[in-house]
Design an enzyme around this catalytic site. Structure first.
Site, short mmCIF file in Angstrom:
data_model
loop_
_atom_site.label_atom_id
_atom_site.label_comp_id
_atom_site.label_asym_id
_atom_site.label_seq_id
_atom_site.Cartn_x
_atom_site.Cartn_y
_atom_site.Cartn_z
N ASP A 94 -0.58 -5.25 5.71
CA ASP A 94 -1.61 -6.04 5.04
C ASP A 94 -1.43 -6.06 3.52
OD1 ASP A 94 -2.27 -3.25 5.13
OD2 ASP A 94 -4.25 -3.76 4.34
N GLU A 95 -1.98 -7.10 2.91
CA GLU A 95 -2.18 -7.20 1.46
C GLU A 95 -0.91 -6.92 0.64
OE1 GLU A 95 -6.88 -6.24 0.95
OE2 GLU A 95 -5.58 -4.50 1.19
N VAL A 96 0.18 -7.54 1.04
CA VAL A 96 1.42 -7.45 0.26
C VAL A 96 1.46 -8.71 -0.61
CG1 VAL A 96 3.89 -7.07 0.33
CG2 VAL A 96 2.45 -6.22 2.19
N GLU B 277 -1.70 -10.06 8.92
CA GLU B 277 -0.65 -10.69 8.13
C GLU B 277 0.69 -10.72 8.85
OE1 GLU B 277 -3.48 -9.02 4.91
OE2 GLU B 277 -2.99 -8.66 7.01
N HIS C 34 0.83 -1.21 0.00
CA HIS C 34 0.00 0.00 0.00
C HIS C 34 0.86 1.26 0.00
CE1 HIS C 34 -3.99 -1.88 0.57
NE2 HIS C 34 -3.35 -2.78 1.31
#
EC number: 3.2.1.52
Length: 496
Positions: free
Chosen positions: A297-299, A330, A234
């Site tokens: 998050d969300e890597v 995560e 992000h």
């Protein structure tokens, strides 16, 4: 006597025999002279004055006044900083708490019990309340990166948090679409990447004075700010500002869409660690609270070992700055120091690493997407919001139990509950509150009230009585079909 519609539901609330307390021009508010108590007294006097339309004087002594609201600190209460006792009789209101924060919570309860008679007279029924929260962390995370929200917007939200006894404002300050906080060591971040948002809007950012203004506003209401810089994913706003964070050495393009997972920092670039040290050191210095959130998050495009190294480095910088670390779930797949706060959100992910981290000593913050993500649509007809975690009607936000949601997580590891609202589709305060209300009140009760004391039918009756308050302060809200809301021109009642 009107119904008493306090949210969250207190541990004990009982009405007693006797006439109500009447708020009159002679009513005074009495506090001890300690600075933190004076601040609460001024806040309480302001709230009561707004209700009555006339100022309420704050004094250090009663001096024979015929109508008194008295605030005191007391050790004669259950353990916990926010425990309080509220006793209302004909001529006085006595509030005792273990701390200034507890007094604030008691004042909120008092405010919610004020009723207006047909002639405009304001009364509080004779009652006794004994109360304390179940969880110490009760929060709301607001994404100000996808769309920017002003200081005044955040002050309005802080008031709403205080009204429902929430005590954490988690600010998601950075994402692919914008960088929202000016940092002294990296001023180019806001020069290059603050002026964008989803859909190409103008964006914005908070300078140090504005961030301090937010901190002051929340402190008066017993709310702490947890700031978040989201890494190592992000980060398109960061890589747009600094090309040395990319393998090519060139800045990335501005991004105004809503996809996730495509941007990341690079473990092997020499600029990465100095960047992390600068931004987290600055952020820690700018906010007085205990915690800094590092995201995580969300890597989706990064080797796990490299991800773990960057998460570990960011966490070490935060600890070096004297703060405690918070991260999204995560980070539970990486080595964590005991006491790290791991925030659960992704209902579709394998919970095993999260469970293992909790069993190894991590603290758990519950924000399940299917219950507490308040940017989810209410139903298929809702114009705003997303649907990846399903639809969340009011009862969905109310009927869940944090301590047993994920099998294997030790109940004692759960330190709190936090709602979240992501702003891909939300552009202004009205749209934001239309997704928060009434669901934020439901999550607040989950966080404050013990499960054996929660009851949907009781809650739905109480929350209906809060709608006139939302209307009076100008908050947009969702008229859930699961609640019998009062109609226009309803009889006088709750004045809060």
């Amino acid at each position: 006597m009107p119904d008493v519609a306090v949210i969250p539901r207190p541990v004990l609330l009982e009405t007693t025999d006797g006439p109500p307390f009447v708020l009159t021009a002679a009513t005074i508010l009495v506090v001890d002279s300690a600075p933190e108590l004076v601040a609460v007294g001024v806040l309480a006097a302001d709230l009561l004055g707004r209700l009555s339309g006339r100022p309420v004087e704050v004094r250090y002594t009663e001096g024979g006044a015929p109508s008194v609201v008295r605030l005191r600190l007391s050790e004669d209460l259950p353990a916990g900083d926010e425990a309080y006792r509220l006793v209302v009789s004909e001529h006085r209101v006595d509030i005792d708490a273990r701390s200034a924060a507890g007094l604030v919570r008691a004042v909120v309860t008092l405010r919610q019990t004020v009723s207006s008679l047909g002639d405009g007279t304001l009364t509080v029924p004779a009652l006794r309340v004994e109360d304390h929260p179940r969880y110490a962390w009760r929060g709301l995370s607001i994404d100000v990166a996808r769309h920017f929200f002003t200081v005044d917007d955040l002050k309005a939200i802080i008031g709403l948090l205080a009204h429902y006894k929430l005590n954490v404002l988690h600010l998601h300050l950075t994402d692919d679409q914008g960088w929202r906080v000016h940092l002294p060591s990296r001023p180019h971040l806001t020069r290059a990447s603050a002026g964008t948002s989803v859909g190409g809007g103008p964006g914005g950012f908070y300078n140090p004075a504005q961030l301090a203004e937010i901190v002051v506003a929340r402190a008066a209401r017993g709310i702490r700010v947890v700031p978040e810089i989201d890494v190592p994913g992000h980060v398109n706003a960061a890589t747009h500002a600094y090309g040395d964070l990319t393998p090519s050495g060139e800045p990335t393009d501005v991004y105004t869409g809503i996809e996730v997972g495509f941007s990341r920092l690079h473990d092997d670039l020499p600029a990465t660690r100095p960047f992390l040290r600068d931004v987290f050191t600055d952020l820690a210095a700018m906010t007085p609270g205990e915690y800094v959130h590092i995201g995580g998050d969300e890597v989706l495009t990064m080797d796990h070992d490299k991800y773990a190294r960057l998460v570990g480095y960011a966490a070490s910088v935060v600890r070096d700055a004297g703060k405690k670390v918070v991260g999204w779930q995560e980070i539970s797949s990486t080595p964590l120091e005991p006491g790290t706060v791991v925030q659960y959100w992704d209902i579709n992910a394998d919970p095993a690493p999260f469970v293992a981290a909790a069993q190894a000593g991590a603290h758990v913050l519950m924000s399940p997407g299917s219950r507490a993500y308040l940017d989810m649509k209410y139903d298929a007809t809702t114009e705003l919001g997303l649907e990846w975690a399903g639809h969340i009607e009011l009862r969905d936000a109310y009927d869940w139990e944090p301590s047993t949601l994920i099998p294997g997580v030790p109940p004692e590891s759960v330190i709190g509950v936090e709602a979240a609202v992501w702003t891909e589709t939300l552009t202004d305060l009205g749209e934001l509150t239309s997704m928060l209300l009434p669901r934020l009140a439901a999550v607040a009760e989950v966080a404050w009230t013990a499960p054996q004391d929660r009851d949907w039918d009781d809650f739905s009756g109480r929350v209906a009585q809060h709608a006139p308050f939302w209307d009076r302060v100008g908050f947009r809200w969702h008229a859930s079909p699961q609640v019998s809301w009062p109609g226009p021109g309803s009889a006088p009642g709750a004045a809060f």
